[in-house]
Every structure is written in structure tokens, then in C-alpha cells.
Scaffold this motif. Structure first.
Motif, PDB file in Angstrom:
ATOM      1  N   ASP A  27       2.585   7.640  -8.743  1.00  0.00           N
ATOM      2  CA  ASP A  27       2.148   9.040  -8.785  1.00  0.00           C
ATOM      3  C   ASP A  27       2.726   9.835  -7.621  1.00  0.00           C
ATOM      4  O   ASP A  27       3.142   9.255  -6.618  1.00  0.00           O
ATOM      5  N   ASP A  28       2.641  11.155  -7.721  1.00  0.00           N
ATOM      6  CA  ASP A  28       2.992  12.071  -6.630  1.00  0.00           C
ATOM      7  C   ASP A  28       4.358  11.765  -6.029  1.00  0.00           C
ATOM      8  O   ASP A  28       4.506  11.643  -4.812  1.00  0.00           O
ATOM      9  N   ILE A  29       5.367  11.662  -6.863  1.00  0.00           N
ATOM     10  CA  ILE A  29       6.712  11.306  -6.415  1.00  0.00           C
ATOM     11  C   ILE A  29       7.387  12.540  -5.815  1.00  0.00           C
ATOM     12  O   ILE A  29       7.407  13.608  -6.423  1.00  0.00           O
ATOM     13  N   GLU A  30       7.923  12.368  -4.599  1.00  0.00           N
ATOM     14  CA  GLU A  30       8.614  13.448  -3.900  1.00  0.00           C
ATOM     15  C   GLU A  30       9.854  12.895  -3.227  1.00  0.00           C
ATOM     16  O   GLU A  30       9.833  11.778  -2.717  1.00  0.00           O
ATOM     17  N   GLY A  31      10.916  13.688  -3.184  1.00  0.00           N
ATOM     18  CA  GLY A  31      12.135  13.291  -2.500  1.00  0.00           C
ATOM     19  C   GLY A  31      12.206  13.911  -1.121  1.00  0.00           C
ATOM     20  O   GLY A  31      11.686  14.993  -0.887  1.00  0.00           O
ATOM     21  N   ALA A  32      12.866  13.190  -0.190  1.00  0.00           N
ATOM     22  CA  ALA A  32      13.034  13.701   1.165  1.00  0.00           C
ATOM     23  C   ALA A  32      14.197  12.978   1.847  1.00  0.00           C
ATOM     24  O   ALA A  32      14.105  11.788   2.115  1.00  0.00           O
ATOM     25  N   ALA A  33      15.283  13.676   2.103  1.00  0.00           N
ATOM     26  CA  ALA A  33      16.405  13.201   2.916  1.00  0.00           C
ATOM     27  C   ALA A  33      16.778  11.743   2.679  1.00  0.00           C
ATOM     28  O   ALA A  33      16.645  10.910   3.560  1.00  0.00           O
ATOM     29  N   GLY A  34      17.239  11.435   1.474  1.00  0.00           N
ATOM     30  CA  GLY A  34      17.709  10.089   1.184  1.00  0.00           C
ATOM     31  C   GLY A  34      16.638   9.105   0.767  1.00  0.00           C
ATOM     32  O   GLY A  34      16.914   7.925   0.583  1.00  0.00           O
ATOM     33  N   HIS A  35      15.405   9.581   0.640  1.00  0.00           N
ATOM     34  CA  HIS A  35      14.287   8.717   0.263  1.00  0.00           C
ATOM     35  C   HIS A  35      13.480   9.374  -0.841  1.00  0.00           C
ATOM     36  O   HIS A  35      13.466  10.591  -0.986  1.00  0.00           O
ATOM     37  N   VAL A  36      12.785   8.557  -1.605  1.00  0.00           N
ATOM     38  CA  VAL A  36      11.803   9.024  -2.572  1.00  0.00           C
ATOM     39  C   VAL A  36      10.487   8.362  -2.187  1.00  0.00           C
ATOM     40  O   VAL A  36      10.438   7.156  -1.918  1.00  0.00           O
ATOM     41  N   TYR A  37       9.436   9.153  -2.105  1.00  0.00           N
ATOM     42  CA  TYR A  37       8.104   8.649  -1.769  1.00  0.00           C
ATOM     43  C   TYR A  37       7.182   8.822  -2.964  1.00  0.00           C
ATOM     44  O   TYR A  37       7.278   9.807  -3.690  1.00  0.00           O
ATOM     45  N   GLY A  38       6.276   7.895  -3.148  1.00  0.00           N
ATOM     46  CA  GLY A  38       5.280   8.000  -4.196  1.00  0.00           C
ATOM     47  C   GLY A  38       4.070   7.164  -3.837  1.00  0.00           C
ATOM     48  O   GLY A  38       4.109   6.332  -2.921  1.00  0.00           O
ATOM     49  N   LYS A  39       2.991   7.420  -4.544  1.00  0.00           N
ATOM     50  CA  LYS A  39       1.775   6.625  -4.368  1.00  0.00           C
ATOM     51  C   LYS A  39       1.725   5.592  -5.484  1.00  0.00           C
ATOM     52  O   LYS A  39       1.704   5.954  -6.667  1.00  0.00           O
ATOM     53  N   LEU A  40       1.716   4.326  -5.114  1.00  0.00           N
ATOM     54  CA  LEU A  40       1.557   3.244  -6.070  1.00  0.00           C
ATOM     55  C   LEU A  40       0.056   3.049  -6.243  1.00  0.00           C
ATOM     56  O   LEU A  40      -0.641   2.716  -5.289  1.00  0.00           O
ATOM     57  N   VAL A  41      -0.451   3.348  -7.434  1.00  0.00           N
ATOM     58  CA  VAL A  41      -1.889   3.335  -7.710  1.00  0.00           C
ATOM     59  C   VAL A  41      -2.230   2.142  -8.596  1.00  0.00           C
ATOM     60  O   VAL A  41      -1.658   1.984  -9.674  1.00  0.00           O
ATOM     61  N   LEU A  42      -3.153   1.304  -8.138  1.00  0.00           N
ATOM     62  CA  LEU A  42      -3.656   0.193  -8.940  1.00  0.00           C
ATOM     63  C   LEU A  42      -5.096   0.493  -9.313  1.00  0.00           C
ATOM     64  O   LEU A  42      -5.915   0.826  -8.448  1.00  0.00           O
ATOM     65  N   THR A  43      -5.407   0.366 -10.595  1.00  0.00           N
ATOM     66  CA  THR A  43      -6.749   0.659 -11.104  1.00  0.00           C
ATOM     67  C   THR A  43      -7.365  -0.608 -11.678  1.00  0.00           C
ATOM     68  O   THR A  43      -6.705  -1.352 -12.410  1.00  0.00           O
ATOM     69  N   ASN A  44      -8.634  -0.837 -11.362  1.00  0.00           N
ATOM     70  CA  ASN A  44      -9.371  -1.989 -11.883  1.00  0.00           C
ATOM     71  C   ASN A  44      -9.761  -1.695 -13.330  1.00  0.00           C
ATOM     72  O   ASN A  44     -10.644  -0.893 -13.600  1.00  0.00           O
ATOM     73  N   ALA A  45      -9.080  -2.351 -14.271  1.00  0.00           N
ATOM     74  CA  ALA A  45      -9.369  -2.186 -15.695  1.00  0.00           C
ATOM     75  C   ALA A  45     -10.305  -3.274 -16.200  1.00  0.00           C
ATOM     76  O   ALA A  45     -10.609  -3.327 -17.392  1.00  0.00           O
ATOM     77  N   GLY A  46     -10.765  -4.134 -15.300  1.00  0.00           N
ATOM     78  CA  GLY A  46     -11.655  -5.230 -15.682  1.00  0.00           C
ATOM     79  C   GLY A  46     -13.109  -4.810 -15.731  1.00  0.00           C
ATOM     80  O   GLY A  46     -13.470  -3.688 -15.352  1.00  0.00           O
ATOM     81  N   PRO A  47     -13.987  -5.727 -16.169  1.00  0.00           N
ATOM     82  CA  PRO A  47     -15.402  -5.411 -16.328  1.00  0.00           C
ATOM     83  C   PRO A  47     -16.232  -5.577 -15.054  1.00  0.00           C
ATOM     84  O   PRO A  47     -17.396  -5.199 -15.022  1.00  0.00           O
ATOM     85  N   ALA A  48     -15.650  -6.156 -13.986  1.00  0.00           N
ATOM     86  CA  ALA A  48     -16.418  -6.420 -12.763  1.00  0.00           C
ATOM     87  C   ALA A  48     -15.659  -5.908 -11.547  1.00  0.00           C
ATOM     88  O   ALA A  48     -14.439  -5.722 -11.577  1.00  0.00           O
ATOM     89  N   ALA A  49     -16.387  -5.697 -10.469  1.00  0.00           N
ATOM     90  CA  ALA A  49     -15.774  -5.266  -9.219  1.00  0.00           C
ATOM     91  C   ALA A  49     -14.826  -6.345  -8.703  1.00  0.00           C
ATOM     92  O   ALA A  49     -15.006  -7.536  -8.957  1.00  0.00           O
TER      93      ALA A  49
END
Length: 156
Positions: A27-49
Motif C-alpha cells: 500500500d501507499d507506494i511512493e517514489g523518491a530519488a531512485g527508490h520506491v517506498y510502500g507499506k507492506l501490510v499483513l492482515t490476520n485472515a484466521g479465526p483466532a488472534a
């Protein structure tokens, strides 16, 4: 719902998140001076914490499903947050930096690169991987000696 707060004994008793119980996206991918930054988001899709703590293992994957290039280095320039406890539907994020191959020695020629269509993400201390698609693909270095990925610690 993001992560949640818990007493230390609850944190210790909560199992680590298995790859099969997680989904991922960039998510939230942005470029900056030879780099690309983003947020790698992991979501719990399971039934328990479950619990995530530390750094993800991240690698490029081509359209045929083969991993290639060097794994992500860990960005330990900031303090390590405590464990991220994820209720069902909760998410944790880590900042991912991808350096453009055209500015890295050993990755300047077209035969030194390959198109990456996804990232293979392994949770800390875990087995199994989560495939995170790279919309439009990314040109990535084939050499394991070229450090193109940098991942920050997981947090909520």
C-alpha cells in the motif's frame, strides 16, 4: 481493526501468525530519488488472534513463481517495536524500500535484471510464504549480491 493491546502473559501465550492465516498487500507506494517506498501490510485472515514480531523475509518472485535476487536487508535504524498482536481482521505493517536497479552496480545491464510480478513474504520465525502482487511488475536485479530490498520492523 488494527492490532490490540494485551498483558505480557497474553502476548507470550498468543501463537505466532502462520503464513496460511495471513493475507498481504503493498500500500501507499511512493517514489523518491531512485527508490520506491510502500507499506507492506499483513492482515490476520484466521479465526483466532496471532502474534508477529520482528522482520519479514522478503524476496522477489517472477511470473513463473521462482524467487530470485537477494533477500531484503533489515532496516534496524529505528527502535524495534514490541510484538504486534493481531485480532482476526487486524493488520501489521512494515515499510519496504525497493531501490531502482539502474542506479546499482551489478544491475545496470538488461541481462542482469528480470521482471518481478510479486513478493514472497515469510512471517518472522515462520514457515511458508505469502504472495504479495506487484501491480505492473518491478524490474529487479537477478544477482544475490545486489541488495535492492530493505524492510523495516513490523508494527501496528
Amino acid at each position: 481493526m488494527a492490532g490490540y493491546s494485551a498483558a505480557p502473559e497474553e502476548v507470550a501465550a498468543t501463537p505466532s501468525c502462520a503464513a496460511g492465516a495471513l493475507t498481504g498487500k503493498l500500500d501507499d507506494i511512493e517514489g523518491a530519488a531512485g527508490h520506491v517506498y510502500g507499506k507492506l501490510v499483513l492482515t490476520n485472515a484466521g479465526p483466532a488472534a496471532c502474534r508477529l514480531n520482528g522482520f519479514l523475509d522478503v524476496r522477489f518472485v517472477d511470473a513463473g513463481g521462482a524467487e530470485f535476487g537477494a533477500p531484503a536487508d533489515h532496516d534496524d535504524s529505528r527502535p524495534m517495536p514490541g510484538p504486534a498482536l493481531l485480532a482476526p481482521g487486524g493488520a501489521a505493517t512494515a515499510v519496504l524500500r525497493i531501490t531502482q536497479p539502474g542506479i546499482q552496480e551489478g544491475c545496470l545491464r538488461s541481462d542482469a535484471t528480470r521482471e518481478a510480478s510479486a513478493l514472497a513474504v515469510t512471517p518472522p520465525g515462520g514457515t511458508g510464504t505469502i504472495s504479495v502482487g506487484l501491480a505492473g511488475g518491478v524490474t529487479a536485479c537477478v544477482s544475490t549480491g545486489v541488495r535492492q530490498l530493505l524492510i523495516g520492523p513490523l508494527g501496528t
